[in-house]
Design a protein around this motif. Sequence first.
Motif, PDB file in Angstrom:
ATOM      1  N   ARG A  61      36.160  37.894 -27.202  1.00  0.00           N
ATOM      2  CA  ARG A  61      36.122  38.443 -25.845  1.00  0.00           C
ATOM      3  C   ARG A  61      36.116  37.328 -24.795  1.00  0.00           C
ATOM      4  NH1 ARG A  61      34.472  43.872 -24.939  1.00  0.00           N
ATOM      5  NH2 ARG A  61      34.280  45.051 -26.872  1.00  0.00           N
ATOM      6  N   TYR A  97      30.992  45.996 -29.387  1.00  0.00           N
ATOM      7  CA  TYR A  97      30.625  46.072 -27.974  1.00  0.00           C
ATOM      8  C   TYR A  97      31.456  47.055 -27.156  1.00  0.00           C
ATOM      9  CZ  TYR A  97      27.829  41.969 -29.056  1.00  0.00           C
ATOM     10  OH  TYR A  97      26.916  41.108 -29.603  1.00  0.00           O
ATOM     11  N   GLU A 146      32.955  38.571 -32.289  1.00  0.00           N
ATOM     12  CA  GLU A 146      33.506  39.421 -31.230  1.00  0.00           C
ATOM     13  C   GLU A 146      33.240  38.827 -29.850  1.00  0.00           C
ATOM     14  OE1 GLU A 146      33.143  43.941 -29.522  1.00  0.00           O
ATOM     15  OE2 GLU A 146      33.231  43.659 -31.692  1.00  0.00           O
ATOM     16  N   GLU A 147      32.053  38.299 -29.646  1.00  0.00           N
ATOM     17  CA  GLU A 147      31.752  37.662 -28.364  1.00  0.00           C
ATOM     18  C   GLU A 147      32.693  36.491 -28.103  1.00  0.00           C
ATOM     19  OE1 GLU A 147      27.691  36.633 -28.853  1.00  0.00           O
ATOM     20  OE2 GLU A 147      26.920  38.615 -28.267  1.00  0.00           O
ATOM     21  N   LYS A 154      28.783  39.946 -34.505  1.00  0.00           N
ATOM     22  CA  LYS A 154      28.556  39.914 -33.065  1.00  0.00           C
ATOM     23  C   LYS A 154      29.067  38.625 -32.442  1.00  0.00           C
ATOM     24  CE  LYS A 154      24.495  42.951 -33.187  1.00  0.00           C
ATOM     25  NZ  LYS A 154      23.035  43.055 -32.893  1.00  0.00           N
TER      26      LYS A 154
END
Length: 266
Positions: A54, A71, A50-51, A47
């Motif tokens: 992004r 997500y 990926e955050e 997580k």
Amino acid sequence: MPDYLDDLRLAHVLADAADAATMDRFKALDLKVETKPDMTPVSEADKAAEELIRGHLGRARPRDAILGEEYGVEGTGPRRWVIDPIDGTKNYVRGVPVWATLISLMKAGEGGFQPVVGVVSAPALGRRWWAAKGHGAFSGRSLTKASRLQVSRVSKLSDASLAYSSLSGWEEQGRLDGFLDLTREVWRTRAYGDFWPYMMVAEGSVDMCAEPELSLWDMAATAIVVTEAGGSFTGLDARPGPHSGNAAASNGLLHDELLGYLNQRY
């Protein structure tokens, strides 16, 4: 034709950031792991990576869409970044170093979105592979310290090395008999799994590999690395690219035989 080299450089920056985040939590005794609805694990590192990616993309490419494993889809348009923050989460959470961040840029075109940039970064192995459309595929520690990738020239199954992930998926799809027949015809089989066999196909150290069930984020980056190295990447239905929900990759010379065995009793 666009050269996509600026996008490739950005993908390396994204991979650098993700590598730092994932390695920081690799083998951490307090790593938090949850089970997703599809019964696969997801860690806090998945997580967070990926955050992080992004966030970088939101600043550097605010007009581009993003599709990530954790997500989902954000944005629309002809350019879409496809992210798997940790491909090989089961390895990651058990301390096995075979896992990677997969980053791809896909662009709308004939037949839908097609990958034009791909980076596969495996920091625990100290390896990274990448490609941009029309510029070939490479491996190394940086853009300036790299070796060009080229698939093998093995043309006989009896001389070929086949990689796969597991047997259960082939059995669930009713393809196990054909798969086992193929294993009996080749020189060598090894169950490396996840991103790694595709990179070995691109390097020429493995001649073919296949998996019966995959998502787009599992394949977008690996597909362009294999094809830019001179290989073939299709679904089991022979459709080129990462669009079939499964994958077969080879040096090209063995591709028809590979698909033939995997479909022969299906």
